[in-house]
Structure formats: C-alpha cells, structure tokens
Design a protein around this motif. Structure first.
Motif, PDB file in Angstrom:
ATOM      1  N   ASN A   1       0.833  -1.201   0.000  1.00 59.67           N
ATOM      2  CA  ASN A   1       0.000   0.000   0.000  1.00 59.67           C
ATOM      3  C   ASN A   1       0.864   1.246   0.000  1.00 59.67           C
ATOM      4  OD1 ASN A   1      -2.972  -0.825   0.395  1.00 59.67           O
ATOM      5  ND2 ASN A   1      -1.910  -2.074   1.914  1.00 59.67           N
ATOM      6  N   ARG A   2       0.302   2.340  -0.518  1.00 57.56           N
ATOM      7  CA  ARG A   2       1.032   3.610  -0.540  1.00 57.56           C
ATOM      8  C   ARG A   2       1.419   4.051   0.870  1.00 57.56           C
ATOM      9  NH1 ARG A   2       3.248   5.126  -5.377  1.00 57.56           N
ATOM     10  NH2 ARG A   2       1.792   4.619  -7.051  1.00 57.56           N
ATOM     11  N   ALA A   3       0.573   3.726   1.835  1.00 54.10           N
ATOM     12  CA  ALA A   3       0.891   4.090   3.214  1.00 54.10           C
ATOM     13  C   ALA A   3       2.238   3.504   3.626  1.00 54.10           C
ATOM     14  CB  ALA A   3      -0.213   3.594   4.147  1.00 54.10           C
ATOM     15  N   GLU A   4       2.523   2.297   3.148  1.00 56.27           N
ATOM     16  CA  GLU A   4       3.779   1.641   3.516  1.00 56.27           C
ATOM     17  C   GLU A   4       4.972   2.296   2.832  1.00 56.27           C
ATOM     18  OE1 GLU A   4       2.425  -2.255   2.401  1.00 56.27           O
ATOM     19  OE2 GLU A   4       0.764  -1.910   3.776  1.00 56.27           O
ATOM     20  N   ALA A   5       4.767   2.758   1.607  1.00 57.96           N
ATOM     21  CA  ALA A   5       5.841   3.484   0.929  1.00 57.96           C
ATOM     22  C   ALA A   5       6.116   4.810   1.630  1.00 57.96           C
ATOM     23  CB  ALA A   5       5.475   3.718  -0.536  1.00 57.96           C
ATOM     24  N   LEU A   6       5.058   5.513   2.018  1.00 54.32           N
ATOM     25  CA  LEU A   6       5.230   6.776   2.739  1.00 54.32           C
ATOM     26  C   LEU A   6       5.908   6.547   4.086  1.00 54.32           C
ATOM     27  CD1 LEU A   6       1.776   8.448   1.984  1.00 54.32           C
ATOM     28  CD2 LEU A   6       3.992   9.104   1.039  1.00 54.32           C
ATOM     29  N   PHE A   7       5.516   5.462   4.769  1.00 55.01           N
ATOM     30  CA  PHE A   7       6.137   5.109   6.047  1.00 55.01           C
ATOM     31  C   PHE A   7       7.626   4.823   5.855  1.00 55.01           C
ATOM     32  CE2 PHE A   7       7.209   1.865   9.285  1.00 55.01           C
ATOM     33  CZ  PHE A   7       6.859   2.546  10.436  1.00 55.01           C
ATOM     34  N   ARG A   8       7.938   4.065   4.801  1.00 56.77           N
ATOM     35  CA  ARG A   8       9.337   3.742   4.493  1.00 56.77           C
ATOM     36  C   ARG A   8      10.151   5.000   4.225  1.00 56.77           C
ATOM     37  NH1 ARG A   8      11.101   3.359  -0.570  1.00 56.77           N
ATOM     38  NH2 ARG A   8       9.065   2.875  -1.451  1.00 56.77           N
ATOM     39  N   GLN A   9       9.517   5.996   3.614  1.00 59.12           N
ATOM     40  CA  GLN A   9      10.209   7.226   3.240  1.00 59.12           C
ATOM     41  C   GLN A   9      10.215   8.272   4.363  1.00 59.12           C
ATOM     42  OE1 GLN A   9       7.766   8.202  -0.092  1.00 59.12           O
ATOM     43  NE2 GLN A   9       8.658   6.654  -1.437  1.00 59.12           N
ATOM     44  N   GLY A  10       9.514   7.970   5.465  1.00 60.17           N
ATOM     45  CA  GLY A  10       9.452   8.922   6.562  1.00 60.17           C
ATOM     46  C   GLY A  10       8.427  10.016   6.383  1.00 60.17           C
ATOM     47  N   HIS A  11       7.421   9.791   5.490  1.00 66.63           N
ATOM     48  CA  HIS A  11       6.416  10.812   5.214  1.00 66.63           C
ATOM     49  C   HIS A  11       5.027  10.426   5.716  1.00 66.63           C
ATOM     50  CE1 HIS A  11       9.344  12.932   2.919  1.00 66.63           C
ATOM     51  NE2 HIS A  11       9.368  12.087   1.909  1.00 66.63           N
ATOM     52  N   TYR A  12       4.941   9.388   6.557  1.00 66.95           N
ATOM     53  CA  TYR A  12       3.640   8.902   6.999  1.00 66.95           C
ATOM     54  C   TYR A  12       3.234   9.596   8.308  1.00 66.95           C
ATOM     55  CZ  TYR A  12      -0.103   5.397   7.338  1.00 66.95           C
ATOM     56  OH  TYR A  12      -1.314   4.755   7.382  1.00 66.95           O
ATOM     57  N   ILE A  13       1.985   9.348   8.737  1.00 66.19           N
ATOM     58  CA  ILE A  13       1.455   9.959   9.956  1.00 66.19           C
ATOM     59  C   ILE A  13       2.294   9.571  11.170  1.00 66.19           C
ATOM     60  CG2 ILE A  13      -0.558  10.032  11.496  1.00 66.19           C
ATOM     61  CD1 ILE A  13      -2.269   9.478   8.989  1.00 66.19           C
ATOM     62  N   ILE A  14       2.749   8.299  11.194  1.00 64.37           N
ATOM     63  CA  ILE A  14       3.614   7.844  12.277  1.00 64.37           C
ATOM     64  C   ILE A  14       5.014   7.605  11.738  1.00 64.37           C
ATOM     65  CG2 ILE A  14       1.758   6.835  13.648  1.00 64.37           C
ATOM     66  CD1 ILE A  14       2.492   4.117  12.487  1.00 64.37           C
ATOM     67  N   GLN A  15       6.010   7.693  12.616  1.00 67.37           N
ATOM     68  CA  GLN A  15       7.398   7.502  12.233  1.00 67.37           C
ATOM     69  C   GLN A  15       7.891   6.148  12.755  1.00 67.37           C
ATOM     70  OE1 GLN A  15       9.353   9.742  10.278  1.00 67.37           O
ATOM     71  NE2 GLN A  15       7.248  10.439   9.952  1.00 67.37           N
ATOM     72  N   PRO A  16       8.772   5.489  12.008  1.00 68.00           N
ATOM     73  CA  PRO A  16       9.251   4.173  12.442  1.00 68.00           C
ATOM     74  C   PRO A  16      10.107   4.237  13.694  1.00 68.00           C
ATOM     75  CG  PRO A  16      10.478   4.925  10.517  1.00 68.00           C
ATOM     76  CD  PRO A  16       9.359   5.900  10.713  1.00 68.00           C
ATOM     77  N   GLN A  17       9.937   3.236  14.528  1.00 62.14           N
ATOM     78  CA  GLN A  17      10.811   3.024  15.679  1.00 62.14           C
ATOM     79  C   GLN A  17      11.578   1.727  15.410  1.00 62.14           C
ATOM     80  OE1 GLN A  17      10.911   5.320  18.232  1.00 62.14           O
ATOM     81  NE2 GLN A  17       9.487   6.477  16.946  1.00 62.14           N
ATOM     82  N   PHE A  18      12.863   1.850  15.128  1.00 64.14           N
ATOM     83  CA  PHE A  18      13.642   0.694  14.655  1.00 64.14           C
ATOM     84  C   PHE A  18      14.047  -0.239  15.793  1.00 64.14           C
ATOM     85  CE2 PHE A  18      14.493   4.126  11.546  1.00 64.14           C
ATOM     86  CZ  PHE A  18      13.891   3.534  10.453  1.00 64.14           C
TER      87      PHE A  18
END
Length: 310
Positions: free
Chosen positions: A21-38
């Motif tokens: 999903n596009r949401a996952e691409a945005l998340f991967r790129q750091g442009h999603y509503i939430i930010q990744p916690q590695f």
C-alpha cells in the motif's frame, strides 16, 4: 528471525500473500502519519491460515483462513513475511471464491472507498464522481463502489497508455490530464453539472484544477498526499461552488462500531456477488520485496501489488 509467539488476544498467521500500500511506501520514506521506531515492522494487509493463538483466544480458529483489517500500527505489528502475529481484532474474512492474492487486497481499499463515498457522501444514481490516480487500487475500488450505487465514475490519469485498460476495468470515462483540458472534459462529460464528489489521494497544485470541476455544493475528499509539494487552498472554487473540503482516512470508521459493521457487511456482500472484485496488478515473490516497492514507486501498476508466499 525466530518465529514469534502470539501474546494475549493475538494470533499468528502463516502468510499466503500480502499486499503493498502507498501508506507503507510513505512510512518507508518517513512521510507517513507515524514515524518508524527501529527495528520496525511493515505491512497492513495479508491473507493466511492461523497456526497459533495466544492466551484468551479461541483455539478453534487454528487452521482457518483469514485476512487482516488494517486497524493496527506499524509501531507494533506488520505482515511482511512468512508469518505474522496480529491482534485477533484485526482478523477479517473474505469469500471462498477469491484467491489468497485477492484476499490480501480488500480492506484498505474498500474501507477507504466505502467510508467516503457511501457512509459520508451517500453516492447515488446520477452522481458524477471524479477519481484521480485512477490506476491505484483504491481508485479502482472506488470506481466499483460508485458503479454499484448507480453513479458515473470518471477516472483521471497522467498516463495515456493506461486509458484503454482503465476503461476495460469499468470506468465510464477516463481523462488523461497530460493530453486533455481536465476542466473542459469534465464539463462535457457532466453536461455542465460538474462532479458532485472528488475523491483525491494526490493533492498538491492539482487541487486548484479539480476544484473547478466540482458541482455546486459538491464535496472534495482528500485521502492521501502523493504529491509532496504544498497544496494551495482553492479559494474561489470553494466559495463560488459552496464546496465542502473533507479530510478522510478509513480509521475514522473504527470509532463507530455500527458504521464499521455496515462497511464490513457491504463489502463482503458485494465481494460475494462479484460487484466488487479486487484487481491484482502484479505479483512478486518474497525475495523480490525491494523490487516490488520500486515498482510501486514507478506508478506503472494498475491495481494492487501483491507478494505471494510459495
């Protein structure tokens, strides 16, 4: 990685297929509503068989086929992989005649489309609906919902090479923005009435043109931000057309139990009848996951991109 064990109110799925999903691409790129916690998981939608359950979960679920409803956060869960632990509350069902690839391609797109078009806008016969990013899985789902309710679906795409395929999927009209005057064509198609509903995942400067294609007292849904450039406010069309601009994200349905049940029942019914049929654009193997994401970034797909686990 070690096979995870489900905790309380969780199950472990042996994945058959998962969708991108596009949401996952945005998340991967750091442009999603939430930010990744590695280290971070990824992925909302999958289909598979339950092979283990956690404390408090009915053991009779083991061995049954389910898919996932994206009601969880990437900060806690993700379905990319051969197995995935997910909340039992995220389990959904799909008709037996659908493939695992189609089963993994349901809830994100159809909940997004249904919530805006049916739950809020009450799309009906004789409505014209403009659908930018017409080759995306959500726009195709929205087209199917519009048609199911008797409306007219107008697809908008930048790529002329996609026009014939989009028409064959069921769009009543397709406007190629790179080659045609969008406002003029929309006026012709709607006999001057304009589109009552705009369902836009792109935004950016294109909002100014699309706002001009709306009907008086139309509603403009913003449900994505594929164009990362600033989005101007379309002042004059909004004022002259008494236009409603409405932000939309499908988790809004999760705040209303009755509305969510109606959405699930609607989607399952129409999937069973064949009125809704998930379009799988391209299938990749798990070891091609990076290539699958690059393909999504290319915007060449029509429909859902799916990874199949052999």
């Amino acid at each position: 990685m070690p096979i995870p064990n489900p905790g309380p109110d969780e199950v472990r799925l042996r994945i058959k297929a998962f969708a991108l999903n596009r949401a996952e691409a945005l998340f991967r790129q750091g442009h999603y509503i939430i930010q990744p916690q590695f280290p971070s998981k990824l992925g909302y939608e999958a289909s598979g068989v339950i092979e283990a359950v956690g404390p408090g979960v009915d053991e009779s679920l083991i061995g049954k086929v389910f898919n996932t409803i994206p009601n969880f956060s990437f900060s806690s869960y993700g379905v990319y992989g051969e197995v995935a632990v997910v909340p039992v509350s995220s389990l959904g069902t799909y008709p037996d005649h659908l493939t695992p690839e189609q089963g993994a391609s349901i809830w994100m797109q159809y909940l997004t489309a249904y919530g805006a078009l049916v739950h809020i806008a009450n799309v009906a016969r004789d409505d014209f609906v403009m659908l930018p990013a017409a080759s995306s899985s959500t726009a195709i789902a929205a087209m199917e919902v519009v048609k199911a309710e008797g409306g007219t679906a107008i697809g908008l795409t930048r790529a002329a090479k996609k026009k014939a395929d989009l028409l064959s999927l069921g769009y009543d009209h397709v406007i190629v923005s790179a080659d045609e005057d969008v406002v003029k064509r929309a006026t012709e198609i709607t006999d001057g009435r304009g589109a009552r509903i705009i369902f836009d995942p792109v935004l950016g400067s294109g909002i100014e043109v699309l706002a001009q294609t709306t009907a008086y007292k139309g509603i403009y849904f913003a449900y994505g931000l594929l164009d990362q450039r600033p989005t101007p406010f379309p002042v004059w069309p909004t004022m002259s057309k008494a236009l409603t601009l409405r932000g939309w994200a499908f988790p809004e349905l999760f705040r209303d139990a009755e509305a969510l049940k109606k959405a699930k029942d609607y989607i399952f019914k129409h999937l069973s009848e064949g009125t809704l049929k998930p379009t799988v654009g391209k299938v990749f193997a798990l070891d091609q996951i990076a290539e699958a994401h690059r393909f999504m970034d290319s915007n060449d797909q029509i429909g859902k991109i799916v990874v199949k686990i052999e």
